[in-house]
Scaffold this motif. Structure first.
Motif, PDB file in Angstrom:
ATOM      1  N   ASP A  38       1.017  -1.125   0.040  1.00  0.00           N
ATOM      2  CA  ASP A  38      -0.032  -0.047  -0.020  1.00  0.00           C
ATOM      3  C   ASP A  38       0.996   1.422   0.035  1.00  0.00           C
ATOM      4  O   ASP A  38       2.064   1.268   0.512  1.00  0.00           O
ATOM      5  CB  ASP A  38      -0.985  -0.141   1.170  1.00  0.00           C
ATOM      6  CG  ASP A  38      -1.894  -1.178   1.310  1.00  0.00           C
ATOM      7  OD1 ASP A  38      -2.154  -1.768   2.228  1.00  0.00           O
ATOM      8  OD2 ASP A  38      -2.367  -1.519   0.283  1.00  0.00           O
ATOM      9  N   PRO A  39       0.289   2.360  -0.594  1.00  0.00           N
ATOM     10  CA  PRO A  39       1.308   3.542  -0.564  1.00  0.00           C
ATOM     11  C   PRO A  39       1.640   4.036   0.733  1.00  0.00           C
ATOM     12  O   PRO A  39       0.966   4.083   1.749  1.00  0.00           O
ATOM     13  CB  PRO A  39       0.199   4.676  -1.356  1.00  0.00           C
ATOM     14  CG  PRO A  39      -0.855   3.724  -1.868  1.00  0.00           C
ATOM     15  CD  PRO A  39      -0.872   2.504  -1.052  1.00  0.00           C
ATOM     16  N   GLY A  40       3.052   4.298   0.722  1.00  0.00           N
ATOM     17  CA  GLY A  40       3.605   4.705   1.979  1.00  0.00           C
ATOM     18  C   GLY A  40       3.971   3.656   2.949  1.00  0.00           C
ATOM     19  O   GLY A  40       4.548   3.984   4.406  1.00  0.00           O
ATOM     20  N   MET A  41       3.576   2.424   2.777  1.00  0.00           N
ATOM     21  CA  MET A  41       3.698   1.270   3.635  1.00  0.00           C
ATOM     22  C   MET A  41       4.850   0.185   3.061  1.00  0.00           C
ATOM     23  O   MET A  41       5.032   0.221   1.906  1.00  0.00           O
ATOM     24  CB  MET A  41       2.390   0.586   3.841  1.00  0.00           C
ATOM     25  CG  MET A  41       1.260   1.356   4.191  1.00  0.00           C
ATOM     26  SD  MET A  41       1.477   2.060   5.920  1.00  0.00           S
ATOM     27  CE  MET A  41       1.154   0.600   6.694  1.00  0.00           C
ATOM     28  N   GLY A  42       5.278  -0.665   4.025  1.00  0.00           N
ATOM     29  CA  GLY A  42       6.038  -1.734   3.552  1.00  0.00           C
ATOM     30  C   GLY A  42       5.351  -2.897   3.017  1.00  0.00           C
ATOM     31  O   GLY A  42       4.049  -2.742   2.948  1.00  0.00           O
ATOM     32  N   LEU A  43       5.894  -3.917   2.712  1.00  0.00           N
ATOM     33  CA  LEU A  43       5.203  -4.922   2.248  1.00  0.00           C
ATOM     34  C   LEU A  43       4.364  -5.917   3.037  1.00  0.00           C
ATOM     35  O   LEU A  43       5.067  -6.124   4.372  1.00  0.00           O
ATOM     36  CB  LEU A  43       5.915  -6.039   1.321  1.00  0.00           C
ATOM     37  CG  LEU A  43       6.124  -5.656  -0.213  1.00  0.00           C
ATOM     38  CD1 LEU A  43       6.961  -4.330  -0.257  1.00  0.00           C
ATOM     39  CD2 LEU A  43       6.793  -6.880  -0.974  1.00  0.00           C
ATOM     40  N   LYS A  44       3.488  -6.288   3.164  1.00  0.00           N
ATOM     41  CA  LYS A  44       2.599  -7.177   4.069  1.00  0.00           C
ATOM     42  C   LYS A  44       2.215  -8.462   3.641  1.00  0.00           C
ATOM     43  O   LYS A  44       1.793  -8.554   2.398  1.00  0.00           O
ATOM     44  CB  LYS A  44       1.344  -6.350   4.611  1.00  0.00           C
ATOM     45  CG  LYS A  44       1.421  -5.151   5.111  1.00  0.00           C
ATOM     46  CD  LYS A  44       1.828  -5.138   6.458  1.00  0.00           C
ATOM     47  CE  LYS A  44       1.850  -3.610   7.067  1.00  0.00           C
ATOM     48  NZ  LYS A  44       2.414  -3.805   8.307  1.00  0.00           N
ATOM     49  N   LEU A  45       2.753  -9.639   4.231  1.00  0.00           N
ATOM     50  CA  LEU A  45       2.587 -10.977   3.781  1.00  0.00           C
ATOM     51  C   LEU A  45       0.892 -11.299   3.823  1.00  0.00           C
ATOM     52  O   LEU A  45       0.350 -11.299   4.876  1.00  0.00           O
ATOM     53  CB  LEU A  45       3.619 -11.933   4.668  1.00  0.00           C
ATOM     54  CG  LEU A  45       3.448 -13.350   4.000  1.00  0.00           C
ATOM     55  CD1 LEU A  45       3.856 -13.529   2.857  1.00  0.00           C
ATOM     56  CD2 LEU A  45       4.282 -14.132   5.237  1.00  0.00           C
ATOM     57  N   ILE A  46       0.392 -11.771   2.751  1.00  0.00           N
ATOM     58  CA  ILE A  46      -0.864 -12.084   2.833  1.00  0.00           C
ATOM     59  C   ILE A  46      -0.971 -13.757   3.125  1.00  0.00           C
ATOM     60  O   ILE A  46      -1.778 -14.072   3.893  1.00  0.00           O
ATOM     61  CB  ILE A  46      -1.615 -12.079   1.463  1.00  0.00           C
ATOM     62  CG1 ILE A  46      -1.319 -10.438   0.966  1.00  0.00           C
ATOM     63  CG2 ILE A  46      -3.008 -12.351   1.439  1.00  0.00           C
ATOM     64  CD1 ILE A  46      -1.926  -9.937  -0.479  1.00  0.00           C
ATOM     65  N   TYR A  47      -0.292 -14.470   2.093  1.00  0.00           N
ATOM     66  CA  TYR A  47      -0.358 -15.928   2.397  1.00  0.00           C
ATOM     67  C   TYR A  47       1.155 -16.345   1.772  1.00  0.00           C
ATOM     68  O   TYR A  47       1.789 -15.598   1.160  1.00  0.00           O
ATOM     69  CB  TYR A  47      -1.424 -16.691   1.540  1.00  0.00           C
ATOM     70  CG  TYR A  47      -2.829 -16.980   2.093  1.00  0.00           C
ATOM     71  CD1 TYR A  47      -3.997 -16.026   1.926  1.00  0.00           C
ATOM     72  CD2 TYR A  47      -3.076 -17.828   2.692  1.00  0.00           C
ATOM     73  CE1 TYR A  47      -5.014 -15.951   2.600  1.00  0.00           C
ATOM     74  CE2 TYR A  47      -4.208 -17.962   3.396  1.00  0.00           C
ATOM     75  CZ  TYR A  47      -5.336 -17.407   3.116  1.00  0.00           C
ATOM     76  OH  TYR A  47      -6.404 -17.529   3.884  1.00  0.00           O
ATOM     77  N   TYR A  48       1.302 -17.653   2.183  1.00  0.00           N
ATOM     78  CA  TYR A  48       2.484 -18.315   1.768  1.00  0.00           C
ATOM     79  C   TYR A  48       2.352 -19.864   1.874  1.00  0.00           C
ATOM     80  O   TYR A  48       1.500 -20.304   2.305  1.00  0.00           O
ATOM     81  CB  TYR A  48       3.737 -17.709   2.653  1.00  0.00           C
ATOM     82  CG  TYR A  48       3.660 -18.276   4.145  1.00  0.00           C
ATOM     83  CD1 TYR A  48       2.938 -17.778   5.046  1.00  0.00           C
ATOM     84  CD2 TYR A  48       4.202 -19.628   4.399  1.00  0.00           C
ATOM     85  CE1 TYR A  48       2.749 -18.305   6.405  1.00  0.00           C
ATOM     86  CE2 TYR A  48       4.127 -20.358   5.705  1.00  0.00           C
ATOM     87  CZ  TYR A  48       3.621 -19.471   6.647  1.00  0.00           C
ATOM     88  OH  TYR A  48       3.239 -20.063   7.896  1.00  0.00           O
ATOM     89  N   SER A  49       3.457 -20.351   1.128  1.00  0.00           N
ATOM     90  CA  SER A  49       3.412 -21.870   0.483  1.00  0.00           C
ATOM     91  C   SER A  49       4.874 -22.372   0.700  1.00  0.00           C
ATOM     92  O   SER A  49       5.729 -21.778   0.325  1.00  0.00           O
ATOM     93  CB  SER A  49       2.739 -22.094  -0.594  1.00  0.00           C
ATOM     94  OG  SER A  49       2.990 -23.606  -1.021  1.00  0.00           O
ATOM     95  N   VAL A  50       4.980 -23.553   1.597  1.00  0.00           N
ATOM     96  CA  VAL A  50       6.250 -24.288   1.652  1.00  0.00           C
ATOM     97  C   VAL A  50       6.418 -25.328   0.815  1.00  0.00           C
ATOM     98  O   VAL A  50       7.491 -25.970   0.443  1.00  0.00           O
ATOM     99  CB  VAL A  50       6.479 -24.426   3.043  1.00  0.00           C
ATOM    100  CG1 VAL A  50       6.371 -23.257   4.097  1.00  0.00           C
ATOM    101  CG2 VAL A  50       5.529 -25.480   3.525  1.00  0.00           C
ATOM    102  N   GLY A  51       5.263 -25.578   0.073  1.00  0.00           N
ATOM    103  CA  GLY A  51       5.382 -26.585  -1.200  1.00  0.00           C
ATOM    104  C   GLY A  51       4.043 -27.095  -1.571  1.00  0.00           C
ATOM    105  O   GLY A  51       3.072 -26.337  -1.149  1.00  0.00           O
ATOM    106  N   ALA A  52       4.175 -27.815  -2.529  1.00  0.00           N
ATOM    107  CA  ALA A  52       2.711 -27.813  -3.242  1.00  0.00           C
ATOM    108  C   ALA A  52       1.937 -28.672  -2.267  1.00  0.00           C
ATOM    109  O   ALA A  52       2.154 -29.501  -1.249  1.00  0.00           O
ATOM    110  CB  ALA A  52       3.005 -28.916  -4.267  1.00  0.00           C
ATOM    111  N   GLY A  53       0.783 -28.083  -2.127  1.00  0.00           N
ATOM    112  CA  GLY A  53      -0.477 -28.608  -1.442  1.00  0.00           C
ATOM    113  C   GLY A  53      -0.403 -28.073   0.022  1.00  0.00           C
ATOM    114  O   GLY A  53      -1.178 -28.358   0.703  1.00  0.00           O
ATOM    115  N   ILE A  54       0.621 -27.114   0.213  1.00  0.00           N
ATOM    116  CA  ILE A  54       0.860 -26.580   1.617  1.00  0.00           C
ATOM    117  C   ILE A  54       0.673 -25.104   1.689  1.00  0.00           C
ATOM    118  O   ILE A  54       1.713 -24.548   1.040  1.00  0.00           O
ATOM    119  CB  ILE A  54       1.795 -27.132   2.622  1.00  0.00           C
ATOM    120  CG1 ILE A  54       2.116 -28.683   2.559  1.00  0.00           C
ATOM    121  CG2 ILE A  54       2.138 -26.614   3.757  1.00  0.00           C
ATOM    122  CD1 ILE A  54       3.386 -29.071   2.987  1.00  0.00           C
TER     123      ILE A  54
END
Lengths: 114, 114
Positions: A38-54
């Motif tokens: 977002d403007p003036g903000m750092g990156l925010k993590l929404i989702y992540y995945s450590v491998g297929a299916g996870i």
């Protein structure tokens, strides 16, 4: 290698519409991430995945869903778009976890919800 | 809790002069520190990282950063700025391994004046 690719580059949605942001990497990375900036903000993590299916939630997961059926692809789904989801979305990947390993970013998708 | 502070939203420097972009951090364990650069309409690109070892880290495009544990800082430096260095710079910190462990600062816009 193309690295991390994202489509589309730009999109305008109406409130309540849905869409999927596509992300593909060709580096055979195990870990993949979705961030919003977002403007003036750092990156925010929404989702992540450590491998297929996870997959797992990050800091700001509300209003989003993800899936990881293959190593290469990590789509982000927006259901019932809201103006608060207007942002630039970045997909990233790393071979190992983000604590010590370098993340490689895609070019981003600029989303506007009106 | 982990956090990163980039105290300057904007840094202006004349071409050929040395530049410094400041970053301080707060983390519960041993810190892992990163610098990324973002050019207009592009994704983030990795510059350098500190994991362990020598406090002075050298990275891409002539940039370097010094890890200072007592001051909890990781300032980015370059001896002689180029106009092409003008971009948005992000510092990020991780307390260790883990896929959801990277936290970004709000960014500093560097402008190098010809």
């Amino acid at each position: 290698n193309a690295g991390v690719t994202q489509t589309p580059k730009f999109r305008i949605l109406k409130i309540g519409q849905s869409m999927t942001l596509q992300c593909t990497q060709d580096m055979n990375h195990n870990y993949m991430y979705w961030y919003r900036q977002d403007p003036g903000m750092g990156l925010k993590l929404i989702y992540y995945s450590v491998g297929a299916g996870i997959t797992d939630k990050g800091e700001v997961p509300n209003g989003y869903n993800v899936s990881r059926s293959t190593t290469e692809d990590f789509p982000l789904r927006l259901e019932l778009a809201a103006p608060s989801q207007t942002s630039v979305y970045f997909c990233a990947s790393s071979y190992r976890d983000s604590g010590t390993d370098t993340q490689y970013f895609g070019p981003g998708t600029r989303l506007t919800v009106l | 809790a982990q956090s990163v502070a980039q105290p300057e939203d904007q840094v202006n420097v004349a071409e050929g002069n040395p530049l410094t972009v400041k970053c301080t951090y707060s983390v519960s364990g041993n810190p892992y520190l990163f610098w990324y650069v973002q050019y207009p309409n592009r994704g983030l690109q990795f510059l350098l990282k500190y994991i362990t070892g020598d406090n002075l880290v050298k990275g891409s495009y002539g940039f370097e950063a010094e890890f200072n544990k007592s001051q909890t800082s990781f300032h980015l430096k370059k001896p002689s700025a180029l106009v092409s260095d003008s971009a948005l710079y992000f510092c990020a910190v991780s307390p260790g391994t883990g896929a959801n462990n990277l936290f970004f600062g709000t960014g500093t816009r560097l402008t190098v004046i010809p």
